[in-house]
Design an enzyme around this catalytic site. Structure first.
Site, PDB file in Angstrom:
ATOM      1  CG  HIS A   1      43.074  40.567  35.479  1.00 36.65           C
ATOM      2  ND1 HIS A   1      43.448  40.011  34.285  1.00 36.65           N
ATOM      3  CD2 HIS A   1      43.220  39.591  36.409  1.00 36.65           C
ATOM      4  CE1 HIS A   1      43.813  38.758  34.488  1.00 36.65           C
ATOM      5  NE2 HIS A   1      43.682  38.476  35.758  1.00 36.65           N
TER       6      HIS A   1
ATOM      7  CG  HIS B   1      42.135  32.797  30.461  1.00 36.90           C
ATOM      8  ND1 HIS B   1      43.062  31.857  30.841  1.00 36.90           N
ATOM      9  CD2 HIS B   1      42.572  33.965  30.978  1.00 36.90           C
ATOM     10  CE1 HIS B   1      44.013  32.435  31.574  1.00 36.90           C
ATOM     11  NE2 HIS B   1      43.723  33.711  31.666  1.00 36.90           N
TER      12      HIS B   1
ATOM     13  CG  HIS C   1      40.527  36.837  35.685  1.00 37.38           C
ATOM     14  ND1 HIS C   1      41.610  36.224  36.277  1.00 37.38           N
ATOM     15  CD2 HIS C   1      39.431  36.318  36.283  1.00 37.38           C
ATOM     16  CE1 HIS C   1      41.171  35.379  37.208  1.00 37.38           C
ATOM     17  NE2 HIS C   1      39.852  35.411  37.233  1.00 37.38           N
TER      18      HIS C   1
ATOM     19  CG  ASN D   1      44.249  36.221  39.207  1.00 35.68           C
ATOM     20  OD1 ASN D   1      44.025  36.788  38.125  1.00 35.68           O
ATOM     21  ND2 ASN D   1      44.106  34.929  39.367  1.00 35.68           N
ATOM     22  CG  HIS D   2      47.654  33.645  37.614  1.00 35.53           C
ATOM     23  ND1 HIS D   2      47.808  32.580  38.484  1.00 35.53           N
ATOM     24  CD2 HIS D   2      46.465  33.459  37.002  1.00 35.53           C
ATOM     25  CE1 HIS D   2      46.754  31.779  38.388  1.00 35.53           C
ATOM     26  NE2 HIS D   2      45.925  32.290  37.499  1.00 35.53           N
TER      27      HIS D   2
ATOM     28  CG  ASN E   1      47.464  33.517  32.733  1.00 33.54           C
ATOM     29  OD1 ASN E   1      46.622  34.262  32.241  1.00 33.54           O
ATOM     30  ND2 ASN E   1      47.378  33.072  33.971  1.00 33.54           N
TER      31      ASN E   1
HETATM   32 FE   LIG Z   1      44.711  35.119  32.905  1.00 33.23          FE
HETATM   33 FE   LIG Z   2      43.701  36.401  36.071  1.00 26.14          FE
END
Ligand SMILES: [Fe+2]
Ligand SMILES: [Fe+2]
Length: 264
Positions: free
Chosen positions: A157, A184, A182, A71-72, A44
């Site tokens: 993650h 957060h 992941h 995933n990002h 991120n």
């Molecule tokens: Fe994240």
């Molecule tokens: Fe993530």
């Protein structure tokens, strides 16, 4: 036993506030803990969505040896050719994306003192994209790690606590640590599993906590209320660095301790 090998793992670095707090706090943490290896999840780093090649260089330049993701990872298009060709291998993508995806989920390196280590990046499938099986991907990655590489750190993650915990138990005794990312949101369940792997379900984000997992909370609340498409902006307040410090026996890679870290 030699002195313990120390790994500092920094949770999802979120946008400019996350990058700033890491750059501000990392020197203090290095002084305090003297880590042999510093890792961070950077999925991120670019305004909450993905990472760009210059940001990879910026974070590696701040003293982080390897960046994991999730995933990002594909959000910024310029990272695709970077992962496909020109990168130095220090930015990982989850190993269990299909083989056609560029990049790798495994990094094999040595510290400046010459200690070999492996970093593995896996992504869950519960409430996430249905990519390949992270359990089997972990087996395949570990088969590629030479036996003499004792320090093995896994970024798990994933969204579901159950999936991360199951991965932790599945890998217990085969890796030094399974560190969750992941969500957060940091969890308070750090522990050493019976066969010697350190585990924590989520180390939490390094970014603005006056937010909903990094984004300005007003827009997120509005979206929950009206269920319409919304544009989220990175929040600014209460930036914290979150992560974990793991100590391990360098002879056998077994974890000796794990502690949560939060600095604001
Ligand atoms: Fe994240
Ligand atoms: Fe993530």
């Amino acid at each position: 036993m030699d002195s313990p090998f120390r790994v500092l793992f920094i949770g999802d670095i979120f946008g400019q506030p996350g990058r700033r707090v890491v750059k501000e706090k990392l020197p203090d943490l290095v002084k305090e803990f003297n880590p042999d290896l510093t890792l961070a999840n950077a999925e991120n780093a670019a305004a909450g969505f993905g990472i760009t090649p210059p940001l990879v260089e910026e974070l590696l330049g701040a003293g982080i040896a390897v960046l994991t993701s999730g995933n990002h990872i594909w959000d910024k298009k310029e990272i695709i050719p970077y992962l496909a060709g020109s990168s130095n291998g220090r930015l990982l993508r989850p190993a269990n994306f299909p083989a056609q995806a560029p990049g790798s989920g495994l990094f094999l390196g040595k510290t400046s003192a010459g200690v070999p280590y492996a970093v593995l990046n896996l992504q869950g499938r519960i409430f996430m994209a249905s990519i390949d099986c992270p359990f089997r991907a972990a087996d395949a990655l570990l088969a590629q790690v030479p036996a003499e590489v004792k320090i093995r750190i896994v970024d798990a993650h994933a969204e579901a606590t159950s999936e991360k915990l199951a991965l932790g138990w599945y890998l217990d005794g085969r890796v030094t640590a399974v560190v969750g990312t992941h969500t957060h949101v940091p969890t308070a369940d750090e522990m050493i599993l019976p066969k010697g792997s350190a585990y924590i379900t989520d180390v939490g984000m390094s970014g603005p906590y006056d937010s909903v997992i990094g984004m300005e909370k007003e827009a997120v609340i509005r979206k929950f209320l009206d269920q319409m498409p919304a544009r989220f902006e990175v929040a600014k307040g209460d930036a914290r660095l979150c992560g974990a410090l793991i100590e391990a026996n360098p002879q056998d890679g077994r974890a000796l301790s794990i502690q949560r870290i939060m600095r604001r």
